[in-house]
Each structure stands twice: as C-alpha cells, then as structure tokens.
Write an enzyme that holds these catalytic residues in place. Structure first.
Site, PDB file in Angstrom:
ATOM      1  N   GLN A  86       0.830  -1.198   0.000  1.00 39.88           N
ATOM      2  CA  GLN A  86       0.000   0.000   0.000  1.00 39.88           C
ATOM      3  C   GLN A  86       0.871   1.257   0.000  1.00 39.88           C
ATOM      4  O   GLN A  86       0.353   2.366  -0.140  1.00 39.88           O
ATOM      5  CB  GLN A  86      -0.900   0.008   1.235  1.00 39.88           C
ATOM      6  N   ASN A  87       2.168   1.072   0.170  1.00 40.49           N
ATOM      7  CA  ASN A  87       3.081   2.212   0.279  1.00 40.49           C
ATOM      8  C   ASN A  87       3.421   2.781  -1.091  1.00 40.49           C
ATOM      9  O   ASN A  87       3.533   2.042  -2.071  1.00 40.49           O
ATOM     10  CB  ASN A  87       4.353   1.796   1.007  1.00 40.49           C
ATOM     11  N   ASP A  89       6.252   4.592  -1.509  1.00 37.54           N
ATOM     12  CA  ASP A  89       7.702   4.779  -1.567  1.00 37.54           C
ATOM     13  C   ASP A  89       8.351   3.639  -2.355  1.00 37.54           C
ATOM     14  O   ASP A  89       7.692   2.672  -2.739  1.00 37.54           O
ATOM     15  CB  ASP A  89       8.292   4.854  -0.148  1.00 37.54           C
ATOM     16  N   HIS A 104      -1.321   1.565  -4.447  1.00 40.32           N
ATOM     17  CA  HIS A 104      -1.764   2.946  -4.328  1.00 40.32           C
ATOM     18  C   HIS A 104      -0.907   3.937  -5.101  1.00 40.32           C
ATOM     19  O   HIS A 104      -1.007   5.143  -4.894  1.00 40.32           O
ATOM     20  CB  HIS A 104      -1.836   3.349  -2.848  1.00 40.32           C
ATOM     21  N   GLY A 169       3.131  -4.428   8.731  1.00 46.84           N
ATOM     22  CA  GLY A 169       3.077  -2.970   8.689  1.00 46.84           C
ATOM     23  C   GLY A 169       1.749  -2.387   8.268  1.00 46.84           C
ATOM     24  O   GLY A 169       1.671  -1.193   7.976  1.00 46.84           O
TER      25      GLY A 169
END
Length: 223
Positions: A86-87, A89, A104, A169
């Site tokens: 979902q990050n 980065d 995302h 996480g």
C-alpha cells in the site's frame, strides 16, 4: 519454489523515518485528507496538493530501507516472493526486492491528467506548468480517495497462488487492500506482524506482536 506473498503497509516504512502524515486527529499535515488526496481536492487547489506530495517526495530522498525491507529482499533466495504494498515509496525496490506491486501508486512517478497511460519517472518537485508531451498538466501517480485501484485484480490473482502469506506494517483497516488476505487458498499459512495487532492467532494465522524490523526475524525463524 514456494510462492510467498507479502502485504505491506505504512508500518514497515515508518521505521525508516517515513512520516505517516496522518495525525491522531485524522488530519494530514493539518489538512483534511480529501483536500490533499482526492480528485476534488486537486481540482479545488492543485498547488496545495502538488506541494503536499513534493514534501513527501523530498523526504523519501532522505531515507533508506530498513532491516525489514532488506530481509524481505533476501527471502527471494528461498521463495518466489511477490510484495503487494500500500506504500507509495520505493524502499522495497531499493532494498533489492524484484517483484513489487504498488496498489496505491508510486511517489517517484507522475502521470498525465488526461491520459493515464502516460506515466513518467519523477524525483523533483512537481508544479503547475509541468506538462506531458501533449501539453496536459501532470499529477502525482497516486491512487487518491474515490479513485479505482487499477492493480487490485492483479493483486487478487497473485494472492490466489500463495503458498504462504505475510502481512506486515498494515492495520488491515484500509479497503480494498485489507480484503486481499481472504483470497489466499484455504488453509494457507498466514503470518501477521504488527506491534498492536487488531486480530488474534487462529489455526492458519500466526500473529507476531512486534515491529516490522523485529518481527521479520521471528517470522524467518518459524519458516
């Protein structure tokens, strides 16, 4: 090789120093989330939205992958590893992971506001007047609230082939990503690493109540 599918969220990147930006009051850097992460917010105040993501992009340039990112990359020696994150980065890629699905979007990419197929690599600030080759404004390559998640179907198909599932996480509160654990084959061993887990261990689910960087060692020890 057995297929290890890994679902990751903000908690894994937080230990690298990535701010979650969302405070206890639900605000992102003092802004309502819909002001800075929705199509409506972008239409109403594009400068604010672009600067919000410029700040996040600058921060990402200053951080490094942590032990959890690095250990996940090493697992490719023993498993076919697919990371569904979902990050936004690129810390998984910088750590060495070679198969990463960004549900995302990606902070170091931008796309055309008129043609979603036009996606460019981008590490500097994005401002009004930065245009695609057809003269259309560029926007962050991010899935905003209210927008479809284009890679969701691909993520579901990946989960359907999992031999093991690791969740790390993420609080399992953000949908549709939180639903992915329900698509793995029945009786697939599942592991959930979270310092404050919202669920308990069951026959197929092992809960590891630790941070990402500590819990990854526990997970590896029971593989």
């Amino acid at each position: 090789m057995k297929h290890l599918v890994v679902l990751t969220g903000a908690g894994i990147s937080a230990e690298s120093g990535i701010k979650t930006f969302r405070g206890a009051d639900g605000l992102w850097e003092g802004h309502d989330v819909m002001e800075v992460a929705s199509p409506e917010g972008f239409a109403a105040n594009p400068e604010l939205v672009l600067e919000f993501y410029n700040q996040r992009r600058r921060q990402l340039l200053d951080v490094q992958p942590n032990k959890a990112h690095l250990e996940l990359a090493k697992l490719e020696k023993h498993f076919k590893v697919t990371i569904i994150t979902q990050n936004i980065d690129d810390l998984h890629e910088r750590a060495g992971s070679t198969n990463v699905i960004h549900l995302h979007g990606e902070l170091f990419k931008v796309r055309s506001t008129k043609n979603e197929a036009i996606v460019l690599d981008w590490k500097k600030d994005l401002i009004l007047g930065d245009l695609d080759q057809n003269g259309n404004q560029l926007r962050p390559h991010i899935v905003w609230f209210g927008e479809a998640v284009p890679l969701m179907d691909q993520a579901v198909k990946i989960c359907e082939t999992a031999d093991k599932l690791l969740i790390i996480g993420t609080s399992l509160q953000v949908y549709p990503a939180a639903s992915l654990m329900h698509y793995v084959p029945e009786n697939t061993p599942q592991f959930f690493i979270d310092p404050n887990p919202s669920i308990s261990s069951t026959n197929n689910l092992t809960v590891i109540a630790q941070t990402a960087t500590k819990g990854i060692n526990t997970f590896i020890s029971v593989l």
